[in-house]
Design a protein around this motif. Sequence first.
Motif, PDB file in Angstrom:
ATOM      1  N   LYS A 153       0.837  -1.208   0.000  1.00  0.00           N
ATOM      2  CA  LYS A 153       0.000   0.000   0.000  1.00  0.00           C
ATOM      3  C   LYS A 153       0.868   1.253   0.000  1.00  0.00           C
ATOM      4  O   LYS A 153       0.576   2.228  -0.704  1.00  0.00           O
ATOM      5  CB  LYS A 153      -0.929   0.004   1.215  1.00  0.00           C
ATOM      6  CG  LYS A 153      -2.111  -0.946   1.116  1.00  0.00           C
ATOM      7  CD  LYS A 153      -3.005  -0.820   2.343  1.00  0.00           C
ATOM      8  CE  LYS A 153      -4.224  -1.739   2.219  1.00  0.00           C
ATOM      9  NZ  LYS A 153      -5.097  -1.660   3.417  1.00  0.00           N
ATOM     10  N   ARG A 154       1.933   1.225   0.816  1.00  0.00           N
ATOM     11  CA  ARG A 154       2.830   2.387   0.874  1.00  0.00           C
ATOM     12  C   ARG A 154       3.508   2.613  -0.473  1.00  0.00           C
ATOM     13  O   ARG A 154       3.677   3.764  -0.908  1.00  0.00           O
ATOM     14  CB  ARG A 154       3.875   2.192   1.982  1.00  0.00           C
ATOM     15  CG  ARG A 154       3.338   2.423   3.379  1.00  0.00           C
ATOM     16  CD  ARG A 154       4.462   2.553   4.397  1.00  0.00           C
ATOM     17  NE  ARG A 154       5.154   1.287   4.596  1.00  0.00           N
ATOM     18  CZ  ARG A 154       4.784   0.392   5.504  1.00  0.00           C
ATOM     19  NH1 ARG A 154       3.733   0.622   6.278  1.00  0.00           N
ATOM     20  NH2 ARG A 154       5.466  -0.732   5.642  1.00  0.00           N
ATOM     21  N   MET A 155       3.885   1.526  -1.140  1.00  0.00           N
ATOM     22  CA  MET A 155       4.535   1.655  -2.450  1.00  0.00           C
ATOM     23  C   MET A 155       3.570   2.248  -3.478  1.00  0.00           C
ATOM     24  O   MET A 155       3.958   3.073  -4.306  1.00  0.00           O
ATOM     25  CB  MET A 155       5.061   0.294  -2.916  1.00  0.00           C
ATOM     26  CG  MET A 155       6.206  -0.242  -2.068  1.00  0.00           C
ATOM     27  SD  MET A 155       6.736  -1.900  -2.576  1.00  0.00           S
ATOM     28  CE  MET A 155       7.569  -1.517  -4.123  1.00  0.00           C
ATOM     29  N   VAL A 156       2.301   1.825  -3.419  1.00  0.00           N
ATOM     30  CA  VAL A 156       1.289   2.380  -4.324  1.00  0.00           C
ATOM     31  C   VAL A 156       1.045   3.848  -4.004  1.00  0.00           C
ATOM     32  O   VAL A 156       0.990   4.698  -4.897  1.00  0.00           O
ATOM     33  CB  VAL A 156      -0.029   1.582  -4.221  1.00  0.00           C
ATOM     34  CG1 VAL A 156      -1.143   2.274  -4.999  1.00  0.00           C
ATOM     35  CG2 VAL A 156       0.161   0.160  -4.743  1.00  0.00           C
ATOM     36  N   ASP A 157       0.921   4.171  -2.716  1.00  0.00           N
ATOM     37  CA  ASP A 157       0.677   5.551  -2.291  1.00  0.00           C
ATOM     38  C   ASP A 157       1.812   6.477  -2.707  1.00  0.00           C
ATOM     39  O   ASP A 157       1.589   7.656  -3.024  1.00  0.00           O
ATOM     40  CB  ASP A 157       0.498   5.623  -0.770  1.00  0.00           C
ATOM     41  CG  ASP A 157      -0.780   4.933  -0.299  1.00  0.00           C
ATOM     42  OD1 ASP A 157      -1.689   4.731  -1.134  1.00  0.00           O
ATOM     43  OD2 ASP A 157      -0.855   4.592   0.897  1.00  0.00           O
ATOM     44  N   ASN A 158       3.044   5.940  -2.706  1.00  0.00           N
ATOM     45  CA  ASN A 158       4.219   6.739  -3.072  1.00  0.00           C
ATOM     46  C   ASN A 158       4.510   6.700  -4.574  1.00  0.00           C
ATOM     47  O   ASN A 158       5.545   7.203  -5.018  1.00  0.00           O
ATOM     48  CB  ASN A 158       5.456   6.243  -2.306  1.00  0.00           C
ATOM     49  CG  ASN A 158       5.349   6.479  -0.815  1.00  0.00           C
ATOM     50  OD1 ASN A 158       4.680   7.411  -0.381  1.00  0.00           O
ATOM     51  ND2 ASN A 158       5.981   5.624  -0.029  1.00  0.00           N
ATOM     52  N   HIS A 159       3.592   6.067  -5.344  1.00  0.00           N
ATOM     53  CA  HIS A 159       3.706   5.984  -6.800  1.00  0.00           C
ATOM     54  C   HIS A 159       4.967   5.229  -7.254  1.00  0.00           C
ATOM     55  O   HIS A 159       5.496   5.477  -8.328  1.00  0.00           O
ATOM     56  CB  HIS A 159       3.695   7.386  -7.421  1.00  0.00           C
ATOM     57  CG  HIS A 159       2.499   8.202  -7.048  1.00  0.00           C
ATOM     58  ND1 HIS A 159       1.227   7.910  -7.493  1.00  0.00           N
ATOM     59  CD2 HIS A 159       2.381   9.286  -6.229  1.00  0.00           C
ATOM     60  CE1 HIS A 159       0.368   8.788  -6.979  1.00  0.00           C
ATOM     61  NE2 HIS A 159       1.038   9.634  -6.210  1.00  0.00           N
ATOM     62  N   GLU A 160       5.422   4.300  -6.409  1.00  0.00           N
ATOM     63  CA  GLU A 160       6.561   3.463  -6.794  1.00  0.00           C
ATOM     64  C   GLU A 160       6.108   2.343  -7.728  1.00  0.00           C
ATOM     65  O   GLU A 160       6.872   1.892  -8.590  1.00  0.00           O
ATOM     66  CB  GLU A 160       7.218   2.866  -5.547  1.00  0.00           C
ATOM     67  CG  GLU A 160       7.811   3.883  -4.589  1.00  0.00           C
ATOM     68  CD  GLU A 160       8.327   3.230  -3.324  1.00  0.00           C
ATOM     69  OE1 GLU A 160       8.987   2.180  -3.431  1.00  0.00           O
ATOM     70  OE2 GLU A 160       8.068   3.755  -2.225  1.00  0.00           O
ATOM     71  N   ILE A 161       4.872   1.879  -7.552  1.00  0.00           N
ATOM     72  CA  ILE A 161       4.293   0.834  -8.389  1.00  0.00           C
ATOM     73  C   ILE A 161       2.821   1.160  -8.603  1.00  0.00           C
ATOM     74  O   ILE A 161       2.230   1.910  -7.824  1.00  0.00           O
ATOM     75  CB  ILE A 161       4.410  -0.576  -7.741  1.00  0.00           C
ATOM     76  CG1 ILE A 161       3.781  -0.558  -6.338  1.00  0.00           C
ATOM     77  CG2 ILE A 161       5.841  -1.053  -7.701  1.00  0.00           C
ATOM     78  CD1 ILE A 161       3.699  -1.916  -5.691  1.00  0.00           C
TER      79      ILE A 161
END
Length: 274
Positions: A153-161
């Motif tokens: 979720k954090r990766m999605v929120d940070n636009h990493e994936i």
Amino acid sequence: MAKIIEYRDIPLDQLTIGKGQARTQDIGKGIDELATSIDVQGLLQPIIVCPAQESGKWEILTGQRRFLAHRKLGKQTISAAVLDQRAPEGEAKAISITENLMRRKLSGKELTDGILYLYNIYGTIRAVVQTTGLPYKDVKDHIKYPRLLPELKRMVDNHEIDINAAVKAQDAAVGYDVEPDPEIAITLAKEMASMTGVQRKKLAKTRKENPEKPIDDIIEESKTGSRVTQIIATVTQDTHDALQQFANSEETTQDEAATMLIEEALVERGFLEG
């Protein structure tokens, strides 16, 4: 679970529309046409009701549009299937979603919202499947962000994936009915972020078939495997618009959306291994 115990004609003024209705958008759209159909052919499928909180009233679980059409026609009663007990809100939502799927397809957003609502109540995909009778894969496909690991979720929120890469990575990091390994999920998500849709599918398939194989080997095979061939297809504007809508709903490109649909059709007809 509540059960149907009888069918009866119920006065319209004794009915209230329940909060668990699956249809939440454009409820009044097409009511005139529905009313005309009912006027000519009669009501082909009774609504479903249960006892309401207010004494002497009935709550509509499915059939709010049929109820509105009857009211528009000036009818006094409507045919209803009566449940033996009041349905809790979660159960009412499940009944409404299932009946609408059996009778007529819900819009993508309505179905997704309904499944997410049930998922938030019951907490697991399997519980939603058992409550609605929907296929496991269909339920899983409509629950993306809410079921992701906190790390993803954090990766999605940070636009990493993107959300699709996160979901595929998490699914590839588990066996059937087994909790995902966060470290493997993060590793796969980072790699999938730069992969094509075809490569992501191959990685997920290879991981599922060879769960004991080193992750690095699976990733490398996915990047260097099957040769990809580009084709050009001519379609009508309506088909193009529909493809774009599907791509938007899947949060992907038109090319990858077209690939998904072609592969699904070929698998369904037995020309491609699923």
